[in-house]
Design an enzyme around this catalytic site. Structure first.
Site, PDB file in Angstrom:
ATOM      1  N   TYR A  96      55.220  38.478   9.318  1.00 31.73           N
ATOM      2  CA  TYR A  96      53.966  38.712   8.593  1.00 31.73           C
ATOM      3  C   TYR A  96      54.004  40.066   7.884  1.00 31.73           C
ATOM      4  O   TYR A  96      53.632  40.176   6.709  1.00 31.73           O
ATOM      5  CB  TYR A  96      52.791  38.645   9.564  1.00 31.73           C
ATOM      6  CG  TYR A  96      51.446  38.814   8.899  1.00 31.73           C
ATOM      7  CD1 TYR A  96      50.896  37.784   8.135  1.00 31.73           C
ATOM      8  CD2 TYR A  96      50.712  39.992   9.033  1.00 31.73           C
ATOM      9  CE1 TYR A  96      49.661  37.920   7.520  1.00 31.73           C
ATOM     10  CE2 TYR A  96      49.476  40.143   8.425  1.00 31.73           C
ATOM     11  CZ  TYR A  96      48.958  39.108   7.676  1.00 31.73           C
ATOM     12  OH  TYR A  96      47.739  39.246   7.061  1.00 31.73           O
ATOM     13  N   SER A 139      47.565  43.758   4.008  1.00 31.94           N
ATOM     14  CA  SER A 139      47.213  43.917   5.424  1.00 31.94           C
ATOM     15  C   SER A 139      47.649  45.296   5.881  1.00 31.94           C
ATOM     16  O   SER A 139      48.656  45.836   5.389  1.00 31.94           O
ATOM     17  CB  SER A 139      47.905  42.845   6.272  1.00 31.94           C
ATOM     18  OG  SER A 139      47.791  43.153   7.655  1.00 31.94           O
TER      19      SER A 139
END
Length: 246
Positions: free
Chosen positions: A155, A141
């Site tokens: 995250y 990501s």
């Protein structure tokens, strides 16, 4: 498109979103494709049909990436049913967000189990079966390297760790001709983050190209890394985000 004819790929979380696009593209390139799914059996069946319509063999494996045994079994089943394993795409993931003082131990354990432990175990198991020229590709990501908003600590931690793991595995497996890379998608038009959703306008303002990525954009990059042109690329990060992280 026949760059992957004779190859077998396993895509975790391959029944929806980016994972489904990747599975479909690898099949289009000629690979037989196994994929895991945790829910949505109807989507898994549709994915099997999509792969078979491309003239390739398909294998849907019901497996929760939070279960370490299920992850390793998915690799074993792929080799057993499809005969080999040449490409592993670690795609399955969860998106737990929240301020650090509100996140719980359970949030941490779930996120690390799915976003980090599962790719580690799948890669370890896959490497035991892979031969020269095999590929391991993890889906990271843009939040791995930049936290543009609040609530991303957990995250971002899980995706940043994939970078170190990728570089380490590239060293471990390079002598065997196995490449290991990580792809960092930015805002991508999926059912989890639709380009027409309530938060889309704010995201678009941060993207120089003023468009969300399509799952097929990410799939195309993965297919390039999995194909012959990617044979000398390893330990690398690839960002596909329309420039959001510049």
């Amino acid at each position: 498109m026949s760059k992957l004819v004779g190859k077998v790929a396993l895509v975790t979380g391959g029944s929806r979103g980016i994972g489904a696009a990747i599975a479909g593209r690898l099949a289009l390139e000629g690979a037989d494709v196994a994929f895991t799914y945790a829910r949505s059996g109807d989507r898994a069946e549709a994915m099997v049909r999509a792969v078979e319509e491309r003239g390739r063999r398909a294998l849907a494996i019901h497996a929760d990436s939070a279960d370490p045994g299920a992850v390793e079994t998915a690799v074993s089943l792929t080799v057993e049913r499809l005969g080999r394993l040449d490409v592993l795409v670690n795609n399955a993931g969860v998106y737990e967000v929240g301020a650090i003082d509100r996140l719980t131990r359970e949030d941490f354990e779930k996120t690390v189990a799915i976003n980090l432990r599962a790719p580690f175990l799948a890669s370890s198991a896959a490497a035991r079966h892979m031969g020269d020229g095999a590929r391991i590709i993890s889906i990271g990501s843009t939040f791995a390297t930049r936290a543009p908003e609040e609530g991303l600590s957990l995250y971002s931690l899980s995706k940043a760790a994939l970078i170190g793991m990728t570089k380490g595995m590239a060293r471990d497996l390079g002598a065997r001709g196995i490449t290991v890379n990580v792809v960092h998608p930015g805002p991508t038009d999926t059912d989890m983050n639709p380009a027409s959703g309530p938060g889309a306008a704010a995201q678009l303002r941060s993207i120089p190209l003023r468009r969300f990525s399509d799952p097929d954009d990410v799939a195309g990059l993965v297919a390039w890394l999995a194909g012959p042109e990617g044979r000398n690329v390893t330990g690398a990060e690839f960002t596909i985000d329309g420039g959001a992280n510049v």
